[in-house]
Motif scaffolding. Structure first.
Motif, mmCIF file in Angstrom:
data_model
loop_
_atom_site.group_PDB
_atom_site.id
_atom_site.type_symbol
_atom_site.label_atom_id
_atom_site.label_comp_id
_atom_site.label_asym_id
_atom_site.label_seq_id
_atom_site.Cartn_x
_atom_site.Cartn_y
_atom_site.Cartn_z
ATOM 1 N N ARG B 68 -56.270 39.734 -12.909
ATOM 2 C CA ARG B 68 -57.569 39.486 -13.516
ATOM 3 C C ARG B 68 -58.248 38.278 -12.872
ATOM 4 O O ARG B 68 -59.438 38.300 -12.540
ATOM 5 C CB ARG B 68 -57.313 39.205 -14.992
ATOM 6 N N ARG B 72 -61.631 38.339 -10.686
ATOM 7 C CA ARG B 72 -62.799 37.541 -11.075
ATOM 8 C C ARG B 72 -63.335 36.748 -9.896
ATOM 9 O O ARG B 72 -64.531 36.655 -9.681
ATOM 10 C CB ARG B 72 -62.404 36.539 -12.172
ATOM 11 N N ASP B 75 -65.278 38.859 -7.529
ATOM 12 C CA ASP B 75 -66.571 39.316 -8.013
ATOM 13 C C ASP B 75 -66.976 40.602 -7.298
ATOM 14 O O ASP B 75 -68.026 40.705 -6.690
ATOM 15 C CB ASP B 75 -67.642 38.232 -7.801
ATOM 16 N N ARG B 128 -76.215 49.501 -8.328
ATOM 17 C CA ARG B 128 -76.092 48.077 -7.986
ATOM 18 C C ARG B 128 -76.202 47.867 -6.489
ATOM 19 O O ARG B 128 -76.791 46.910 -6.018
ATOM 20 C CB ARG B 128 -74.741 47.538 -8.458
#
Lengths: 393, 393
Positions: B68, B72, B75, B128
Motif C-alpha cells: 500500500r 501510494r 501514485d 484520466r
C-alpha cells in the motif's frame, strides 16, 4: 483561519451526526451536516468545493444501488468515507461498489486513522481540483494567446499585402526579354525587395535590395527604396533628370536617403540598367552577395563588382560596370538568404555550388527556383529574393 | 483488432491465473500475467499504458501494508480489482485500504459483473489518461503559442524602434518656440506620424499625418512621408528647391508619391510652415480631423481648412492659409484617434468638447495630454498622435 477542507456529513441519526461533526470540526474542517439524504444529494450537486463525504451506510430508506447509479451519473469525484455499526461483508461490498475511499466501523476506535483518511481524501480531491483548475487556466491562456497571435498575424498579413503590391508584375514580358521575381519572407514581411520597370523606349531599370535584419523593421526601409526609384523614374520622364540612367548615381541617392532616414538600417544592393536596343547592361554592386549570375551558352559566371552597402557612411563609393550581353542569356540576382539554404558549409563553397546549379540547368528561372527548392521553402531562416532577366533569342 | 484494454493480472497460482487470463482475453483484452509480485510491480512502474490490475489478495509472502505504501508513493492511478477465496471483513478492508475499485470472491459466480467492473475501470483509466494527454497537448500548444507571440512581438517591437527613431526629438526648443509630440500606437506600429525641423534661418516645417488603417501596413506609408519631407529639406538646402516652403506644394507631392506607391493607402494631413521671424503660419489641411487648434489669451479656436486626403486621386486640390500668430500661443495638431476616446457621442459634440478642453486649461501640452488621458492610455482603439507648438512669450 482557513479551514483544512470542506466536509459533507450524511447521517439520519442527528445526535450521532452532531458528535462526529464536532470531532471533525475540532480538526479544523468546515462541516455541513445533513440528516436527509435527498437534501444532502442536492447540496452535493450544487457544491463543487466539497472535499470529502462522510456517509453513514446504515441509512434508513436508502437504496444504495440507486444511489450508486445517481452518483455515477454525477461523476462527482468527491471521495467518500463510509461508516457502519457492523463489520459485515455485504456492508463493505456496498461501500466498495459505491467507490468508497475508506470504511470505518463504529464505534471508531482509532480516531487518528479516521483523521488521516480524511486528510488523504481532502488532499486527493484538492489535487484533482488543482489539476482541473490548471487545465482551465491553460485553456484560457491559450484562448488569449490565440487571440494575440491572430491580431498580430492579421497586422503582419496586412503589411504583407502592402508589400506584395509594391512588387512589380511577374513575369513582365518585353519580347524578347522576360523579367520575373520570387520573394520569400522569413516571417511575413521581407527586408528583401526587388523592382524593375521600363525607362523610356529602350531601357529597363531594376534593382535587388537586401535591407539589414528582416521583418517589419527592414520592410519599412524597402518602402523608401521603392519610392526612390519610382520618383527618379518620374523625374526622368517629366524633369529631364537622368539619375535613373546611372546605377552609381542611384546607389548614391539610396545611400543618402537611408542615412537621412536615420533608423540605423543599411542595405546591400545591385542596381542595373538594361539597354534593350544595344543588349547591354550597366550595373553597380553595393556590397551585395551573391553577385549577379550571368548564364549563357558559354556557361555561368558571376558579374563581379565591389562597393559599400548603402546607408552606412556618407562617402560610400560605387563602381559602374558595362557588359555586352549574349544573344541568349539569363541574368539572376539573389539576396543572400539563398546562401543560407545551400548545402555547402562555407561561403566560397556555397558560391561555387550556386554557380554549378546554373551551369547544369537550362536558362529557365522555373528550373532554378525548383532546383534550389524555393518553390517548396516554407520557413526560410532569412528572407530570400530572386530576380531573373532572360533573353530568349 | 485493437484490444479493449491492457490488463495486468497478478496471481501466484499460475493455473488459476491462466484460467482468469483466458477468460479476460476472450473478452477482447490484452493481458499480462505475473505470478511474482515484485516482477509485477516493476512491470507496473514501467508501463503507463496499463488500464486495470486484477490482483489476488491471498498472495503468499506479500505484506499489503507495505504494498500500500509503495503504491501510494507511485501514485499510479491504475484501478485495481481484487480477488479472494474468502468473503472476509479483514480481506475486504485490505482491498478498500489499497484503493481497490472492486472486490470479487472466488469462485466468481457472476462473470458478467466482473466484465462490467473491468470495463468501468478501463473507461475510468482511459478518461484520466485522455485528461492528462489533453493537458499535455494544451501545455504544448501554450508553449508554441507563446513562442509565436514572442516572435511576432519582437518583430513588431523592432519595427516600432525604427518608427520611434523616425520621430523628431521631443521637446525641440527654439526659444521662444517649443515643439513636442506624443504618438500612441493602437498596436505596436502607428499609421500616425508627425515631424518638425528647421528650414533655413527662420522657418520650421512640420506635419501631422494619419495614414488609413493602422499597424504595420499603415506604418509603411509613414516612411514615405518622412522621406519626402527629409528630401525636400535637402533639396531646399542644396538645390534651390523651395517646395518645402509651400504646404500646398508638399501636399501635392505627398499625394503623387502615395499614388505612385500604389498600395491603396491614403492619408489625411496637416502641413505647416512656421516663420519664426514674422511669427506667422502658413498651413494647409488635407482632409484632416480634428483641425488644428490655436490657443491664446483670446481662447481656443480651430484653424479651418478644406482639402482632399492625399493618395486618393490625381487631381487633389488644397488651400493655403496664412495666420498671424499671437504673441503667446499653443498650436495643437491631433490625429483623429483622439476623437474616439472623447466622451461625447457624435462628431460635432466631440469637436466642441475638444475645444473646451483647450479653453479651460493653460497653454501647457502636458496638461492637455494629462486632461485627455493620453499619459494613461494603454490600449487605444486607433492610433493617436499629437503635435504641439508653443510660443512662450
Amino acid at each position: 483561519m482557513k479551514s483544512k477542507g470542506y466536509v459533507l456529513l450524511i447521517d439520519d441519526d442527528a445526535a450521532r451526526a452532531g458528535e462526529l461533526a464536532q470531532t471533525v470540526i475540532g480538526q479544523g474542517y468546515r462541516v455541513e451536516v445533513f440528516t436527509d439524504v435527498l437534501e444532502a444529494y442536492h447540496f452535493l450537486t450544487a457544491n463543487q468545493d466539497l472535499d470529502v463525504i462522510l456517509c453513514e451506510l446504515d441509512l434508513e430508506a436508502v437504496s444504495w444501488q440507486e444511489a450508486r447509479r445517481s452518483l455515477r451519473e454525477l461523476d462527482l469525484q468527491v471521495p467518500a468515507i463510509m461508516f457502519s455499526d457492523r463489520a459485515e461483508v455485504d456492508k463493505m461490498m456496498t461501500a466498495l461498489r459505491l467507490g468508497a475511499s475508506d470504511f470505518f466501523v463504529r464505534p471508531i476506535e482509532d480516531e487518528e486513522a479516521l483523521f488521516k483518511s480524511i486528510e488523504r481524501c481532502v488532499r486527493q480531491r484538492q489535487m484533482r481540483r488543482e489539476l482541473r483548475e490548471s487545465r482551465q487556466r491553460l485553456e484560457q491562456a491559450n484562448t488569449e494567446l490565440r487571440g494575440t497571435v491572430k491580431m498580430l498575424e492579421q497586422d503582419q498579413q496586412a503589411g504583407r499585402q502592402v508589400q506584395l503590391r509594391m512588387l512589380p508584375v511577374s513575369p513582365m514580358v518585353l519580347e524578347p526579354y522576360v523579367f520575373s521575381h520570387t520573394v520569400i519572407p522569413s516571417l511575413y514581411l521581407s527586408g528583401d525587395f526587388t523592382d524593375y520597370f521600363t525607362v523610356g523606349q529602350h531601357h529597363v531599370a531594376f534593382f535587388m535590395a537586401d535591407v539589414s535584419g528582416h521583418g517589419s523593421s527592414s520592410a519599412f526601409t524597402t518602402v523608401l527604396l521603392k519610392n526612390l526609384f519610382a520618383r527618379k523614374r518620374s523625374d526622368f520622364l517629366h524633369r529631364d533628370d537622368d539619375t535613373l540612367l546611372s546605377p552609381v548615381a542611384m546607389l548614391k541617392r539610396a545611400n543618402q536617403e537611408l542615412l537621412d532616414l536615420g533608423v540605423g538600417k543599411f542595405a546591400t544592393m545591385v542596381v542595373g540598367l538594361l539597354d534593350t536596343q544595344a543588349n547591354t547592361l550597366r550595373y553597380s554592386v553595393a556590397g551585395h552577395l551573391p553577385q549577379p549570375v550571368l548564364v549563357s551558352r558559354e556557361g555561368a559566371r558571376y558579374l563581379r563588382g565591389e562597393g559599400s552597402a548603402v546607408g552606412i557612411m556618407d562617402d560610400a563609393s560605387f563602381e559602374e560596370h558595362m557588359v555586352d550581353l549574349p544573344e541568349r542569356f539569363m541574368l539572376a540576382l539573389f539576396s543572400d538568404g539563398i546562401l543560407e539554404i545551400l548545402p555547402p558549409k562555407n561561403l566560397i563553397e556555397k558560391e561555387k555550388y550556386f554557380l554549378k546549379v546554373f551551369e547544369e540547368l537550362a536558362e529557365s528561372p522555373d528550373e532554378i527556383v525548383n532546383r534550389l527548392g524555393l518553390d517548396r521553402v516554407e520557413t526560410a531562416p532569412d528572407d530570400i529574393a530572386a530576380l531573373f532577366i532572360s533573353k530568349r533569342s
